[in-house]
Design a protein around this motif. Structure first.
Motif, PDB file in Angstrom:
ATOM      1  N   SER A   1      -3.207   2.049  -3.720  1.00  0.00           N
ATOM      2  CA  SER A   1      -3.109   3.497  -3.513  1.00  0.00           C
ATOM      3  C   SER A   1      -4.384   4.124  -2.967  1.00  0.00           C
ATOM      4  CB  SER A   1      -2.756   4.184  -4.834  1.00  0.00           C
ATOM      5  OG  SER A   1      -3.775   3.957  -5.795  1.00  0.00           O
ATOM      6  N   ASN A   2      -5.476   3.435  -3.016  1.00  0.00           N
ATOM      7  CA  ASN A   2      -6.734   4.061  -2.605  1.00  0.00           C
ATOM      8  C   ASN A   2      -7.452   3.236  -1.549  1.00  0.00           C
ATOM      9  OD1 ASN A   2      -8.453   6.382  -3.035  1.00  0.00           O
ATOM     10  ND2 ASN A   2      -9.966   4.948  -3.814  1.00  0.00           N
ATOM     11  N   LEU A   3      -6.687   2.681  -0.627  1.00  0.00           N
ATOM     12  CA  LEU A   3      -7.293   1.945   0.477  1.00  0.00           C
ATOM     13  C   LEU A   3      -6.430   2.069   1.714  1.00  0.00           C
ATOM     14  CD1 LEU A   3      -6.843  -1.930   0.032  1.00  0.00           C
ATOM     15  CD2 LEU A   3      -5.325  -0.213  -0.900  1.00  0.00           C
ATOM     16  N   LEU A   4      -7.090   1.931   2.851  1.00  0.00           N
ATOM     17  CA  LEU A   4      -6.406   1.923   4.138  1.00  0.00           C
ATOM     18  C   LEU A   4      -6.795   0.632   4.838  1.00  0.00           C
ATOM     19  CD1 LEU A   4      -4.649   3.450   6.205  1.00  0.00           C
ATOM     20  CD2 LEU A   4      -6.764   4.426   7.127  1.00  0.00           C
ATOM     21  N   ILE A   5      -5.810  -0.199   5.111  1.00  0.00           N
ATOM     22  CA  ILE A   5      -6.045  -1.506   5.710  1.00  0.00           C
ATOM     23  C   ILE A   5      -5.713  -1.443   7.194  1.00  0.00           C
ATOM     24  CG2 ILE A   5      -5.402  -3.954   5.671  1.00  0.00           C
ATOM     25  CD1 ILE A   5      -4.686  -3.567   2.711  1.00  0.00           C
TER      26      ILE A   5
ATOM     27  N   THR B   1       0.831  -1.205   0.000  1.00  0.00           N
ATOM     28  CA  THR B   1       0.000   0.000   0.000  1.00  0.00           C
ATOM     29  C   THR B   1       0.862   1.249   0.000  1.00  0.00           C
ATOM     30  OG1 THR B   1      -0.139   0.209   2.415  1.00  0.00           O
ATOM     31  CG2 THR B   1      -1.743  -1.238   1.344  1.00  0.00           C
ATOM     32  N   THR B   2       0.326   2.319  -0.574  1.00  0.00           N
ATOM     33  CA  THR B   2       1.086   3.565  -0.658  1.00  0.00           C
ATOM     34  C   THR B   2       1.153   4.294   0.687  1.00  0.00           C
ATOM     35  OG1 THR B   2      -0.918   4.699  -1.438  1.00  0.00           O
ATOM     36  CG2 THR B   2       0.636   3.908  -3.110  1.00  0.00           C
ATOM     37  N   THR B   3       0.284   3.940   1.638  1.00  0.00           N
ATOM     38  CA  THR B   3       0.388   4.524   2.973  1.00  0.00           C
ATOM     39  C   THR B   3       1.441   3.819   3.817  1.00  0.00           C
ATOM     40  OG1 THR B   3      -1.347   3.056   3.796  1.00  0.00           O
ATOM     41  CG2 THR B   3      -2.027   5.257   3.070  1.00  0.00           C
TER      42      THR B   3
END
Length: 370
Positions: free
Chosen positions: A62-66, A21-23
């Motif tokens: 890029s468009n999710l937060l797990i 993930t990008t975060t």
């Protein structure tokens, strides 16, 4: 479970989803299957469904937060790449570009601009995969993918067969589509396999409708210019806001814009100060507002979360709003999903307390909530 594709995790040796993930946050996956072809994607999804396992589908991440607990089922990581160009009818209808779901989005945009296909130039620099773009109806600088998507081919998990959707059938809205509404906690009914775009021919861009971009280009709103100039200007604007991935820069360790621009009844918009930006929503009686303006004028500036006037940091300073743009929620290094959400809640609640408008998260939240 048996499936074609490469299985890189098992229940005893979980894979951290933060790595995808990008975060750079997200707990372990019980099982991760890399699927690089349409056949492998379908086989992996079918195998998980047959086994009765929970399913999460991701690609660019890029468009999710797990959440920090991760995902206790099968994660199918779509890595299919490539695209084909059909220009048989180029003289009248432009070109058709059929793209694999795992294809890097910005690489596709660059290719189309360099080959004089117009329509995607204002969407340069957006991180993630092509297959995710129709789900969210990805957009920026006055453009979104619904303007150029012709068809999307999917695997329908309910019927166990492939299904193609036309642009009209996808029921696009602002950062919304039928595909998104049929997705629950990262588990979609329709798994995107390919996306086909209809693009114009020529080196000139579509009309530039976004004032900030027009100013950067030195043209009037609604005018056209060279598509490659638009792409370069968009990349410069996005980079200045920390919205282009850059590994050494924690301002880019984000989902991009974390909150959507709220669409509210016109009488609600009328309660805001006169200088609050207002945009057409496409629906009579409703107005689109600027989430960034609301955040900043509710007292949350760039870098909020790093420290306050007393030197106290939210979540230990591990997460904050970007120091370049207030719409991005960033991992400053070592942050957890809990840290990011702590900052997001303060911002959301502060905006609601100040203006009576509740912001909604743009990324998909998996095993966590705002």
């Amino acid at each position: 479970m048996t499936a074609t594709g490469t299985e890189t995790g098992t229940a005893g040796a979980a894979v951290l989803l933060a790595d995808l993930t990008t975060t750079r946050v997200g707990g372990p996956a019980a099982r991760l299957v890399e699927a690089s072809t349409e056949q492998e994607i379908i086989a992996a999804v079918r195998a998980a469904d047959t086994a009765g396992e929970r399913l999460l589908v991701l690609s660019g991440g890029s468009n999710l937060l797990i959440g920090d607990e991760g995902f206790d089922g099968t994660v199918v990581h779509i890595t299919s790449t490539g695209f084909t160009v059909n220009d048989d009818n180029a003289t009248c209808g432009g070109v058709m570009v059929k793209v694999q779901a795992g294809q890097d989005w910005d690489e596709l945009v660059e290719y189309t601009v360099l080959h004089a296909f117009s329509g995607l130039e204002a969407l340069a620099g957006i991180p993630g995969s092509t297959g995710a773009t129709p789900v969210q109806n990805v957009g920026a600088y006055g453009s979104d993918v619904s303007q150029t998507i012709a068809t999307v081919r999917t695997y329908d998990r309910e019927t166990g067969s492939t299904k193609s959707f036309t642009n009209f059938e996808l029921q696009f809205g602002y950062r919304d589509s039928l595909l998104k509404r049929a997705t629950v906690d990262g588990s979609p009914r329709y798994v995107v396999l390919t996306v086909e775009f209809q693009l114009g021919l020529g080196r000139m861009s579509r009309p530039v409708k976004y004032a900030e971009l027009a100013r950067e280009l030195g043209i009037e709103v609604g005018a056209r210019t060279y598509a490659n100039d638009v792409r370069r200007a968009v990349l410069a604007l996005r980079a200045g806001k920390g919205m282009v991935l850059d590994a050494p820069d924690p301002d880019t360790w984000s989902t991009g814009s974390f909150f959507t621009n709220p669409i509210v009844p016109a009488d609600v918009a009328d309660t805001l100060p006169e200088d609050a930006p207002r945009y057409p929503s496409g629906t009579d009686g409703e107005v689109k507002l600027s989430a960034a303006w609301l955040i900043e004028h509710a007292g949350f500036g760039k870098g909020f979360g790093l420290s306050d006037d007393a030197g106290n940091a939210v979540a230990g300073g591990r997460a904050s709003l970007s120091t370049k743009h207030t719409l991005a929620l960033t991992n400053r290094g070592g942050a957890s999903a809990t840290d990011l959400l702590a900052v997001a809640r303060l911002v959301r609640d502060g905006v609601e307390s100040t203006f009576g408008i509740r912001l909604e998260a743009e990324p998909l939240l998996v095993n966590c909530s705002l």
